[in-house]
Each structure stands twice: as structure tokens, then as C-alpha cells.
Scaffold this active site. Structure first.
Site, short mmCIF file in Angstrom:
data_model
loop_
_atom_site.label_atom_id
_atom_site.label_comp_id
_atom_site.label_asym_id
_atom_site.label_seq_id
_atom_site.Cartn_x
_atom_site.Cartn_y
_atom_site.Cartn_z
N PRO A 91 7.59 10.88 4.05
CA PRO A 91 6.55 10.07 3.40
C PRO A 91 6.50 8.70 4.05
CG PRO A 91 8.51 10.27 2.00
CD PRO A 91 8.72 11.17 3.17
N ASP A 92 5.30 8.11 4.09
CA ASP A 92 5.17 6.74 4.55
C ASP A 92 5.38 5.84 3.33
OD1 ASP A 92 4.19 4.16 5.25
OD2 ASP A 92 3.16 5.06 6.97
N ASP A 101 9.82 8.74 10.93
CA ASP A 101 8.57 9.40 10.51
C ASP A 101 8.80 10.89 10.25
OD1 ASP A 101 6.79 7.22 10.49
OD2 ASP A 101 6.84 7.19 12.67
N PHE A 141 6.11 -4.20 8.80
CA PHE A 141 6.28 -4.52 10.22
C PHE A 141 5.50 -3.48 11.02
CE2 PHE A 141 9.64 -7.67 11.27
CZ PHE A 141 9.93 -8.10 9.98
N ASN A 169 17.16 5.91 15.18
CA ASN A 169 16.49 5.00 16.11
C ASN A 169 17.38 3.78 16.35
OD1 ASN A 169 15.82 2.88 14.08
ND2 ASN A 169 14.73 4.61 13.18
N LYS A 196 -2.54 -1.36 11.07
CA LYS A 196 -1.57 -0.97 10.04
C LYS A 196 -1.76 -1.80 8.76
CE LYS A 196 1.79 1.20 13.04
NZ LYS A 196 3.05 1.20 13.76
N LYS A 232 -2.14 0.72 5.75
CA LYS A 232 -1.03 0.81 4.79
C LYS A 232 -1.29 -0.03 3.55
CE LYS A 232 2.22 2.17 8.33
NZ LYS A 232 3.49 2.88 8.35
O1 PMT Z 1 16.90 -3.79 12.88
P1 PMT Z 1 16.75 -4.62 14.14
O2 PMT Z 1 17.63 -4.10 15.24
O3 PMT Z 1 16.94 -6.09 13.87
O4 PMT Z 1 15.26 -4.42 14.67
C1 PMT Z 1 14.20 -4.93 13.95
C2 PMT Z 1 13.01 -3.94 13.92
C3 PMT Z 1 12.45 -3.81 15.33
C4 PMT Z 1 13.45 -2.57 13.41
C5 PMT Z 1 11.96 -4.55 12.92
O5 PMT Z 1 11.61 -5.84 13.37
C6 PMT Z 1 10.73 -3.69 12.83
O6 PMT Z 1 9.79 -3.78 13.62
N1 PMT Z 1 10.72 -2.80 11.78
C7 PMT Z 1 9.70 -1.79 11.56
C8 PMT Z 1 10.01 -0.57 12.34
C9 PMT Z 1 8.98 0.55 12.11
O7 PMT Z 1 9.32 1.53 11.54
O8 PMT Z 1 7.77 0.23 12.49
P2 PMT Z 1 6.49 1.25 12.33
O9 PMT Z 1 5.42 0.55 13.09
O10 PMT Z 1 6.87 2.61 12.72
O11 PMT Z 1 6.20 1.25 10.79
C10 PMT Z 1 5.28 0.34 10.18
C11 PMT Z 1 5.73 -0.05 8.80
O12 PMT Z 1 5.75 1.10 7.94
C12 PMT Z 1 7.13 -0.62 8.73
O13 PMT Z 1 7.13 -1.68 7.80
C13 PMT Z 1 7.98 0.53 8.26
O14 PMT Z 1 9.11 0.06 7.49
C14 PMT Z 1 7.02 1.31 7.39
N2 PMT Z 1 7.27 2.76 7.36
C15 PMT Z 1 7.25 3.48 8.52
C16 PMT Z 1 7.46 4.85 8.46
C17 PMT Z 1 7.66 5.46 7.21
N3 PMT Z 1 7.84 6.77 7.12
N4 PMT Z 1 7.65 4.73 6.10
C18 PMT Z 1 7.45 3.39 6.15
O15 PMT Z 1 7.43 2.71 5.12
#
Ligand code: PMT
Length: 417
Positions: A315-316, A287, A338, A218, A352, A356
Site C-alpha cells: 500500500p502507498d 513499493d 518526500f 533499500n 507526487k 498523494k
Molecule cells: O534515511 P536516509 O539515509 O537519511 O535517506 C533519506 C531518504 C533519501 C530516504 C529521504 O530523504 C527520502 O527521500 N525519503 C523518501 C523515500 C521514498 O520512498 O521516496 P518515494 O519517492 O518512493 O516515495 C514518496 C513518498 O511516499 C515518501 O514520502 C514515502 O515515504 C511515501 N511512500 C512511498 C511508498 C509507499 N509504499 N508508501 C509511502 O508512503
């Protein structure tokens, strides 16, 4: 960048006195003044008489836009009283280069020029950047003076670096790089509310192999996560940065664990989570991964026209930490996630937060050109306990990181009580 929030960044609007000692490295004070001004500080320069043999006051006056203090006894110069007042009002005093002579005079409490007088007057933190010949630096008396000064608690050291010196020798004694002095200065101006705490930050993308040549990924550059790691270190934490593949340099004073895939990231995070006071998940964890990555490069000819890739769910990691914490009935580590969204950012962040099991979610609208993936700026909404909202307007990722840590550090200290 017109509406950047000026509140959070440590040097913006801060009054910095830059004291310049008489050594060959004095010329680098000009670069340091430029960097400090660029970071938004109001800089007033003061030079020792010896410093003027190496750099003209005019250079620093032109760069800072203010007269340079030079003489303690020159009645024609407004600097004497003015600079004493500046010392009283300063947020920080930097001495670069701090020569052996200056260190000795400071350590014995002398006030025989404008700079040493000012250093006795100021109550602000003082950052010394020593620079001298390698043998001078290692001399017992110089080391004794440094110990004495640092032992006061309000005086800090950056460098000296190890390297080639103007005296044509190699070793410790070289002035720290101006960028490192700037970073050390910023660290002195942020709250040390994470001192003694352990913080783990994740950053960057994960790469999920399809075959030895291709992967799913990504747009995450890692900038947001690295800014968080830097900010946490500046606030006194022991920081571990678990990072996916990025092109960024490791932040100073941070332990870096490099991973490639979501499964590697999960292993790196979950094996360390129990030792942390705070975990911040800024990584864009994939994911899905290929259910079965090919061990040999997939050939176009053998794949057919529209190849199908079967995916397996990763896994999350964050949700796993939330579950593990709830099962143990523990309050630590504080968990910050995030939510990267392209619409309904606040609603998704709230969802979330609950799904989470974390304490804060940073809602990040990644559909904007100046925020989210790969930008130097960001704009976020922090959803926290009681579903309270804090909106952080457009700011640099370093500033945004500090605003997130303002909220997280308060939770860490509440959880530790
Ligand atoms: O790296 P940059 O270019 O500076 O960009 C910053 C960013 C946009 C990547 C950052 O600010 C951001 O938003 N990071 C989270 C990206 C993400 O995966 O978001 P999500 O909404 O899909 O996931 C929610 C949360 O679960 C996140 O904290 C993520 O780290 C976590 N997650 C997601 C999927 C997974 N399989 N395991 C996780 O722990």
C-alpha cells in the site's frame, strides 16, 4: 561542506556564555566548550573563583580563543565590563557544572562574583547543568532553589544524570553528558512553534522478507527521518518516530515505534494518524514485497539457475493518508512527503504532491554523493501550496530538518486556526 547553509542550525553563529562552577565536574566544561565551538557557537567562558581550583582558565581560553572572565573586582582584567556586555548580547548562558552553592546564590539573587552578576544581567535563556553529591541534590533546600529558578520560566535544567559520582556514591547528581547539554542548548535556540502539537515522523527502510534469511530493502539509513524527529522535539512537539530497521540511537524525548515491513509501517502510521497535527513521511517504504515469503530458507539447489520472485504491491501509506483526509474533509494532519528521485526532481515532487494529496513534498535528489541516502548532509527542494518552491542548499540533515519544519509548522498553525 563548503556551502553549508549557516541559517538554520540552532547554535551556529550564536553567542553562548559558558559559566563554570566550582565542582569536580568542572573538567567536563572543557569538552562542552569544544562541542559548542564545533557546533559553530561563539563561546565566552566565565569561571567562579572555586571553578579555578578544578580547571585552569588557560584551558578554556585556549579552546574558545577568548579571555576567560574570572574576577569581578580585578581592574587589570578587561573581563568585568566586557563580560557584562557579553551577558547583554548573549543568545544563551549555560552553567555547567551548576553547584549547590551557585544554585543557592542564583536563587537568592546574589551578585557576589562575575558569574552571578552576569546571570542577573542577562535576558537570554539560561541552561543549568547541576552536578553535586547525591544527598546534596536531594536536599530540600537545593530542590527548593531549583524549583524557584525554573519557575522563573527563563531558566532551564538539563540533568543531573543518575550514575557514579566522584564522591564514590551512585545516584542522581552527575553532570549531564556534554553531548546532552549541547542538545538541550540547541533546543532552547530553535523556535518553539510546534509546542503542544503531535508530530509523527517515519524513517528508515522497510525490509520485505523473501525467506527467513533474505529480504528486499533499500539504502535508507534513517538519518533524515531521525533528524526530523529530533528537530520536531526540539521545537516543542510530542513526537512519535515510526522507524524501519536502522543502526541509529533513539532521539531524546521521542516515542519510538519499531517496524520492519511496509505493512507494519502502514498499521503503525494509520492507527495514529488521526491524533497527529503533522505527519512527515521520510521513510523509504518498499513499493513491493514478495507475494509469498517462504517460511523455510530457499535452497539454491531447489531454486534452479535463475529463480523468479513474484512481487505484490505494498500500500502507498502516504497516498492512503491523503485520501483518508480528503474523504473526511479534514485539514489535519498536515501531510509532508518526500520524493526520492534521480532526475527531474522538482517535476516529480510536484506530481507526487498532487498524486498523494499532501501539503508539502520534499524533493530529494538521491543521485548525488553528498545528499540523499546514508549521508550526513542533504540538499532538497520543498514544493508546497500554490506549487511554491523553497530550495535548501547543502546542509546537515539536522539543518535541513529545521528548514522543512519551518514550512510545515506554518501550515500546522494555519490549519489549527
Ligand atoms: O534515511 P536516509 O539515509 O537519511 O535517506 C533519506 C531518504 C533519501 C530516504 C529521504 O530523504 C527520502 O527521500 N525519503 C523518501 C523515500 C521514498 O520512498 O521516496 P518515494 O519517492 O518512493 O516515495 C514518496 C513518498 O511516499 C515518501 O514520502 C514515502 O515515504 C511515501 N511512500 C512511498 C511508498 C509507499 N509504499 N508508501 C509511502 O508512503
Amino acid at each position: 561542506m563548503g556551502d553549508l547553509d549557516p541559517r538554520a542550525f540552532p547554535l551556529r553563529g550564536r553567542r553562548v556564555v559558558l559559566g563554570v562552577g566550582g565542582g569536580i565536574a568542572a573538567y567536563k566544561a572543557a569538552e562542552l566548550a569544544r562541542l559548542l565551538m564545533g557546533a559553530g557557537a561563539e563561546v565566552r567562558a566565565v569561571m567562579t573563583p572555586a571553578a579555578r581550583e578544578f580547571l585552569t582558565p588557560l584551558t578554556l581560553q585556549t579552546l574558545t580563543g577568548h579571555p576567560v572572565g574570572t574576577d569581578l573586582f580585578d581592574l587589570g582584567q578587561e573581563s568585568e565590563i566586557g563580560h557584562i556586555r557579553l551577558a547583554e548580547q548573549a543568545d544563551l548562558v549555560i552553567v555547567a557544572p551548576a553547584t549547590a552553592d551557585l544554585l543557592a546564590r542564583m536563587a537568592s539573587g546574589m551578585a557576589n562574583d562575575l558569574l552571578t552578576t552576569l546571570l542577573l544581567v542577562t535576558r537570554a535563556p539560561v541552561l543549568l547543568a547541576p552536578a553535586m553529591n547525591v544527598h546534596m541534590w536531594s536536599h530540600e533546600l537545593v530542590q527548593e532553589n531549583v524549583r524557584r529558578l525554573v519557575g522563573l520560566g527563563r531558566i532551564h535544567l538539563v540533568g543531573p544524570d543518575d550514575g557514579w559520582l566522584a564522591c564514590r556514591m551512585t545516584g542522581p547528581g552527575r553532570l549531564a553528558e556534554p553531548a546532552d547539554i549541547l542538545e538541550a542548548a540547541g533546543r532552547l535556540l530553535v523556535p518553539h512553534d510546534l509546542a503542544g502539537r503531535s508530530v509523527l515522523v517515519t524513517a528508515g527502510p522497510t525490509h520485505e522478507a523473501l525467506d527467513p534469511a533474505r529480504y528486499l530493502a533499500n539504502r535508507s539509513s534513517g538519518k533524515m527521518g531521525y533528524a526530523l524527529a529530533r528537530a520536531a522535539a526540539a521545537r516543542g512537539a510530542r513526537v512519535t518516530l515510526v522507524t524501519g530497521p536502522t543502526a541509529l540511537a533513539a532521539p531524546l524525548g521521542v516515542a519510538v515505534v519499531r517496524v520492519t515491513t511496509a505493512l507494519e509501517l502502514e498499521a503503525a502510521v494509520s492507527s495514529r494518524a488521526a491524533e497527529q497535527d503533522l505527519v512527515v513521511m521520510a521513510a523509504a517504504v518498499a513499493d513491493f514485497r514478495a507475494a509469498r515469503a517462504a517460511t523455510k530458507k530457499l535452497k539454491k539447489a531447489t531454486l534452479g539457475a535463475t529463480p523468479t520472485i513474484t512481487l505484490a504491491e505494498n500500500p502507498d501509506v502516504l497516498a492512503g493518508l491523503g485520501r483518508a483526509r480528503a474523504e473526511r474533509g479534514a485539514r489535519l494532519p498536515v501531510l509532508v512527503g518526500f520524493a526520492a528521485e534521480t532526475g527531474r526532481v522538482t517535476d516529480e515532487a510536484r506530481r507526487k504532491l498532487v498524486a498523494k494529496g499532501c501539503d508539502l513534498i520534499v524533493g530529494n535528489d538521491v543521485s548525488r554523493r553528498d545528499a540523499g541516502f546514508a549521508t550526513d548532509t542533504n540538499r532538497v527542494t520543498i514544493v508546497g501550496p500554490g506549487k511554491k518552491l523553497a530550495r535548501v542548499p547543502l546542509a546537515t540533515k539536522d539543518e535541513v530538518a529545521h528548514r522543512i519544519l519551518d514550512a510545515a509548522a506554518a501550515l500546522v498553525s494555519a490549519a489549527r486556526k
